[in-house]
Design a protein around this motif. Sequence first.
Motif, PDB file in Angstrom:
ATOM      1  N   ASP A  70       0.809  -1.222   0.000  1.00  0.00           N
ATOM      2  CA  ASP A  70       0.000   0.000   0.000  1.00  0.00           C
ATOM      3  C   ASP A  70       0.842   1.272   0.000  1.00  0.00           C
ATOM      4  OD1 ASP A  70      -2.358  -1.368  -0.075  1.00  0.00           O
ATOM      5  OD2 ASP A  70      -2.856  -1.105   2.050  1.00  0.00           O
ATOM      6  N   LYS A  71       2.160   1.127  -0.048  1.00  0.00           N
ATOM      7  CA  LYS A  71       3.007   2.314  -0.115  1.00  0.00           C
ATOM      8  C   LYS A  71       3.017   2.796  -1.574  1.00  0.00           C
ATOM      9  CE  LYS A  71       4.801   2.388   4.159  1.00  0.00           C
ATOM     10  NZ  LYS A  71       3.744   1.550   4.764  1.00  0.00           N
ATOM     11  N   SER A  72       3.592   3.986  -1.788  1.00  0.00           N
ATOM     12  CA  SER A  72       3.698   4.411  -3.182  1.00  0.00           C
ATOM     13  C   SER A  72       5.067   5.050  -3.414  1.00  0.00           C
ATOM     14  CB  SER A  72       2.565   5.353  -3.568  1.00  0.00           C
ATOM     15  OG  SER A  72       2.478   6.382  -2.605  1.00  0.00           O
ATOM     16  N   PRO A 113       3.290  -1.926  -6.275  1.00  0.00           N
ATOM     17  CA  PRO A 113       1.865  -1.700  -5.997  1.00  0.00           C
ATOM     18  C   PRO A 113       0.973  -1.992  -7.219  1.00  0.00           C
ATOM     19  CG  PRO A 113       3.190   0.091  -5.119  1.00  0.00           C
ATOM     20  CD  PRO A 113       4.111  -0.745  -5.955  1.00  0.00           C
ATOM     21  N   THR A 161       4.722   4.396 -12.760  1.00  0.00           N
ATOM     22  CA  THR A 161       5.216   4.911 -11.475  1.00  0.00           C
ATOM     23  C   THR A 161       5.254   6.440 -11.446  1.00  0.00           C
ATOM     24  OG1 THR A 161       7.485   4.763 -12.301  1.00  0.00           O
ATOM     25  CG2 THR A 161       6.674   2.875 -11.063  1.00  0.00           C
TER      26      THR A 161
END
Length: 436
Positions: A153-155, A162, A337
Amino acid sequence: MKTFYLETFGCQMNVHDSEKVIGTLVGQGYAQVETPEEAELVLYNTCSIRDKAEQKVFSRLQQFKKDGRGKTFAVLGCVAQQEGEKIFEKAPHVSMVCGSASYNKLPELLVQLETGHRRVTGLSLDTEDTFETPLTRRDNPHRAYITIIEGCDKSCAYCVVPFTRGPERSRTSASVIEEARGLAAAGYTEIQLLGQNVNSYRDPSPAGWDFSTLLENVGRTPGIRRVRFTTSHPRDFVRAIVDAIDQNPALCNHVHLPVQSGSTRMLEAMQRLYTREEYMRRIEWMKSARRPIAITTDIIVGFPGETEADFDATLALIDEVEYDSIFSFKYSRRPNTPALALGDQIPEDEKGRRLTILQERQRAIQIRRNARYVGMVEECLVEGFNKATGQWIGRTSQNKTLNFLSVGASEELAGRYVPVRVTRAGPNSLAGERVN
Ligand code: 5AD
Ligand code: SF4
């Protein structure tokens, strides 16, 4: 008999996914063969973390463009999820594209292929499940992987994960503990807990365990002598993890804590959610532990906008931490990204220059660090025998390779825990002799 060949690229999550996929295929009546030439079904479990990794699968597929007739090709894993149906255009002889979040659908997809469907896909990321199966075919007889959390759940601005592995979902603590007990009963002595970010593990059952509680409890499984875990995210890495390691020798004294950069400015651009100082606080927790905890990390050089001063901050950080080893990479632009939108890309040759400097600096640190072990006795889990050198290959709790002689003994040592006195140290491994 239906036959399959599977090749795996990428991280331990992928390696373990492949163990589950192999079990699933065998459960469907397939037999595994050693070469793609012998197989009817050829599967690639792929990685897309950097462009080079992604290109590997396309070069494999290219080899079979002409002489792949009669075979069925499947692309699994991160490239499958990232490229989706575009893979059918790039490689028209591929029949199945399936990401890791859809592996529960594999039996169904295989039946579709067998009944003549030309193209089948599993590309939904919308799942609350992890992929678990009692059929898992583990590759190593002593060390077993257990998935505790999937997805991320990080970005982080550079990272495809993700997009390729979907949102975070944790398994219940009860199912993890049950799997650990079953593995111990089956003779495994080492467990490696896996997740893209194990520290954000959160038990979905009412027990509600966090990661350190899970770790403590897995560490108490009778018969399990070593527990490792990977990968940690500094933001979610809490002191209770270090306390757990201090209190239970079954928890290996090694932590892999990816830093990515030593410059707070870069960490912010990377959307890492911590500063250099916050990261260093976690390092202090480990350095002040009672047990000597080996620390390893991942570093990216040449992220967009990285100045000479930012890079110097990374060099200063590795000097300060004195890592036991590092994995270091040139930044690679990845589809979807956030970092794609950033200007100020660093030229390839400059990234290469920084990488070489970083690796040379780290090599000197490792020579220095490893020299401290000379004269000490370390317990090794024996992994195998190297006929060429006549040495056994062992691994210490700190995850160091320790090659050793066992004079006069002719018995099989693989899988056993033996004490070894370190007599020599190099940058990447230790050497020694077994003591009785
Ligand atoms: N370019 C280079 N390295 C990357 N990593 C992740 N994404 C990228 C990228 N786009 C590295 C990070 C991560 C490790 C698994 O791979 O250092 O921790
Ligand atoms: Fe590669 Fe990351 Fe996918 Fe693992 S999760 S296979 S490292 S892209």
